[in-house]
Design an enzyme around this catalytic site. Structure first.
Site, PDB file in Angstrom:
ATOM      1  N   LYS A 120       0.724  -1.135   0.113  1.00  0.00           N
ATOM      2  CA  LYS A 120      -0.070  -0.318   0.068  1.00  0.00           C
ATOM      3  C   LYS A 120       0.874   1.202  -0.180  1.00  0.00           C
ATOM      4  O   LYS A 120       0.444   2.427  -0.393  1.00  0.00           O
ATOM      5  CB  LYS A 120      -0.852  -0.020   1.307  1.00  0.00           C
ATOM      6  N   LYS A 202      -7.206 -11.555  -9.675  1.00  0.00           N
ATOM      7  CA  LYS A 202      -8.411 -11.931  -8.783  1.00  0.00           C
ATOM      8  C   LYS A 202      -9.479 -10.992  -9.092  1.00  0.00           C
ATOM      9  O   LYS A 202      -9.189  -9.599  -9.078  1.00  0.00           O
ATOM     10  CB  LYS A 202      -8.004 -11.969  -7.351  1.00  0.00           C
ATOM     11  N   LYS A 205     -12.526  -5.040  -6.145  1.00  0.00           N
ATOM     12  CA  LYS A 205     -13.132  -3.796  -6.031  1.00  0.00           C
ATOM     13  C   LYS A 205     -12.545  -2.742  -6.737  1.00  0.00           C
ATOM     14  O   LYS A 205     -13.166  -1.770  -7.362  1.00  0.00           O
ATOM     15  CB  LYS A 205     -13.360  -3.550  -4.517  1.00  0.00           C
TER      16      LYS A 205
END
Length: 339
Positions: A120, A202, A205
């Site tokens: 992140k 995958k 969102k």
């Protein structure tokens, strides 16, 4: 009698989900669909992790709305506030309070090794804040406050559970048996759903390609459109095999919502084209989500009822978590506040 009661006690299971977006079909088939069955096997705790979400800048109005929508969706998939503690994390200040205590029992080097912090930090290089660094301490507080025995985890969360176990064991070694040391729980079933636009990745969102992700609130027409545009291959044969990532993904989804085996799917679609198969998968997903969406719309039209439920959930969560917090604070040596 005490020993018999202890043996009969259900284990406590805890799961939290962030309100950073509407959950995807991958979230549903991979985890959420199985959550209602946990309510019979475990004493269940489910929470919306809105405190976790602000390590990345959020639009305030969007965060508030998505929290409401997610609470409604959790109830819509079958989570029952009368069977589970179903709460919103920021409504329970004990999470933040224990997180600070655990910060002081977590080593800097441990936090620096967390892969999510590294990932992140690269994704949001303009906002590498201290909350992102100490995120695992809040996650540990989430789990340890409820004395959770098991935590359902995916491969990407195992490291967070391991540091939670390390923190609990360190604290217990100093002060005695304060926290239950949680175990990872691998659900018996749960499909791994990949992006419809790039089946090597995958379903997410945050996928920049809107065609790749099916959201639980997508309308039937939108769902059908996304499946019709799903990436496949040039073989035009419905079978599960290496190199057929797109078809493998569609077969996985179809199997998860219909209960059919891969052999049965191959047999049913022998000699048929990919167009027929994509249509069938889309229709099966629409049928699977129809009752969820109906309940969701009903709940969203009665926000007073939703507020009543999350208020009740918060009250129960505060009561349960306060017992653990009081015990930890007393062990450390804080002067107890007499209520």
């Amino acid at each position: 009698m005490a020993e018999e009661t202890k043996k009969q006690r259900k284990q406590i299971s805890l799961s939290l989900i962030q309100p950073t977006s509407i959950p995807t079909l991958g979230n549903y088939l991979g985890a959420m669909k199985g959550w209602p069955s946990f309510q019979d096997e475990f004493d269940t705790v489910f929470g919306i992790a809105d405190l976790h979400s602000i390590t990345v800048r959020q639009d305030p109005k969007k965060l508030k709305q998505q929290t409401i929508e997610l609470y409604a969706l959790l109830m819509s998939v079958g989570l029952d506030p009368d069977k589970s503690i179903l709460f919103i994390q920021s409504h329970v200040p004990q999470h933040s309070q224990l997180a600070w205590l655990l910060n002081c029992y977590t080593m800097f080097g441990e936090l620096g090794r967390m892969t999510q912090f590294k990932d992140k930090s690269k994704q949001h290089s303009d906002n590498v804040n201290s909350g992102l660094f100490t995120y695992p301490c809040l996650m540990a507080a989430d789990i340890l406050l409820y004395q959770a025995d098991v935590v359902p985890v995916g491969a990407d969360q195992k490291q967070h559970l391991e540091i939670t176990r390390d923190i609990a064991q360190r604290f217990n070694s100093i002060y005695g048996n304060v926290f239950t040391v949680p175990e990872a729980f691998i659900p018996k079933s749960g499909a791994k759903v990949m992006s419809l636009a790039d089946p090597t990745r995958k379903m997410s969102k945050s996928d920049p390609n809107p065609k790749g992700t099916v959201y639980l609130t997508d309308t039937p027409s939108v769902i059908m459109k996304k499946f019709k545009s799903a990436v496949t291959d040039s073989e035009m044969c419905v079978r599960y095999a290496d190199g057929k990532d797109g078809i493998n993904n569609l077969m996985t989804i179809y199997s998860a919502v219909t209960g059919l085996s891969f052999d049965k799917i191959e047999s049913d679609f022998a000699g048929k084209g990919y167009g027929d198969f994509k249509k069938a998968v889309g229709e099966a997903v629409v049928a699977e989500l129809e009752p969820v969406q109906k309940k969701y719309n009903d709940y969203m039209n009665d926000c007073a009822y939703l507020a009543e439920q999350w208020q009740k959930g918060a009250e129960t969560a505060r009561k349960v978590s306060q017992r653990t917090l009081d015990k930890a604070m007393k062990k450390i040596g804080f002067l107890q506040f007499l209520k």
